[in-house]
Design a protein around this motif. Structure first.
Motif, short mmCIF file in Angstrom:
data_model
loop_
_atom_site.label_atom_id
_atom_site.label_comp_id
_atom_site.label_asym_id
_atom_site.label_seq_id
_atom_site.Cartn_x
_atom_site.Cartn_y
_atom_site.Cartn_z
N ARG A 71 0.85 -1.18 0.00
CA ARG A 71 0.00 0.00 0.00
C ARG A 71 0.89 1.24 0.00
O ARG A 71 1.80 1.35 0.83
CB ARG A 71 -0.93 -0.02 1.21
N GLU A 72 0.60 2.19 -0.90
CA GLU A 72 1.44 3.37 -1.01
C GLU A 72 0.63 4.65 -0.86
O GLU A 72 -0.55 4.71 -1.23
CB GLU A 72 2.20 3.38 -2.35
N PHE A 73 1.31 5.65 -0.35
CA PHE A 73 0.71 6.97 -0.15
C PHE A 73 0.43 7.64 -1.48
O PHE A 73 1.26 7.59 -2.40
CB PHE A 73 1.66 7.81 0.69
N VAL A 74 -0.72 8.30 -1.56
CA VAL A 74 -1.09 9.06 -2.74
C VAL A 74 -1.19 10.56 -2.40
O VAL A 74 -0.55 11.39 -3.03
CB VAL A 74 -2.42 8.57 -3.34
N ALA A 75 -2.02 10.89 -1.40
CA ALA A 75 -2.24 12.29 -1.06
C ALA A 75 -2.81 12.38 0.35
O ALA A 75 -3.41 11.43 0.84
CB ALA A 75 -3.18 12.95 -2.05
N ALA A 76 -2.61 13.55 0.97
CA ALA A 76 -3.17 13.79 2.29
C ALA A 76 -3.56 15.26 2.41
O ALA A 76 -2.99 16.12 1.72
CB ALA A 76 -2.17 13.42 3.39
N PHE A 102 4.49 10.92 -7.90
CA PHE A 102 3.95 10.35 -9.13
C PHE A 102 2.54 10.85 -9.46
O PHE A 102 2.02 10.54 -10.53
CB PHE A 102 3.99 8.82 -9.10
N VAL A 103 1.92 11.62 -8.56
CA VAL A 103 0.59 12.17 -8.87
C VAL A 103 0.57 13.69 -8.89
O VAL A 103 -0.47 14.29 -9.22
CB VAL A 103 -0.49 11.66 -7.89
#
Length: 124
Positions: free
Chosen positions: A45-50, A63-64
């Protein structure tokens, strides 16, 4: 306890857009940092946004950046992830998470509450 329910996933062609929603219940939504994570088959599981409690601070995985936007509507107890310019490598199950800790947190261990996930599939 905080209950989180994601929606908005689906199948989209490369270059397309999706908006994920996560609605919370059970506690005061504005007291929680909210995050989005993803997990592709065979990967961790990887972080995308917060986004911070007041929505004034956000953080994104490299990467986003420039493609995804996280935002929240505290009166609606909802956090969103607007995903544009989607790529096949964005295919994953996307999870919403809530943390009572302060800051825009990127580690899974910082989040105590998780949704069930919503599938995003990007075709080439």
């Amino acid at each position: 306890q905080v209950q989180l329910v994601e929606s908005g996933g689906g199948l989209v062609q490369a270059g397309g857009s999706l908006r994920l929603s996560c609605t919370a219940s059970g506690r005061t939504f504005s007291n929680y940092t909210m995050g989005w994570f993803r997990q592709a088959p065979g990967k961790g599981r990887e972080f995308v946004a917060a986004i911070g409690r007041s929505a004034g601070v956000t953080n994104y995985a490299d990467f986003v950046k420039g493609r995804f936007t996280i935002f929240r509507d505290n009166p609606k107890n909802t956090v969103y992830l607007q995903m544009n310019s989607l790529k096949p490598e964005d295919t994953a199950v996307y999870y919403c998470a809530a943390s009572s800790k302060i800051g825009v947190l990127i580690s899974t261990w910082a989040y105590g509450y998780w949704g069930q996930g919503t599938q995003v599939t990007v075709s080439s």
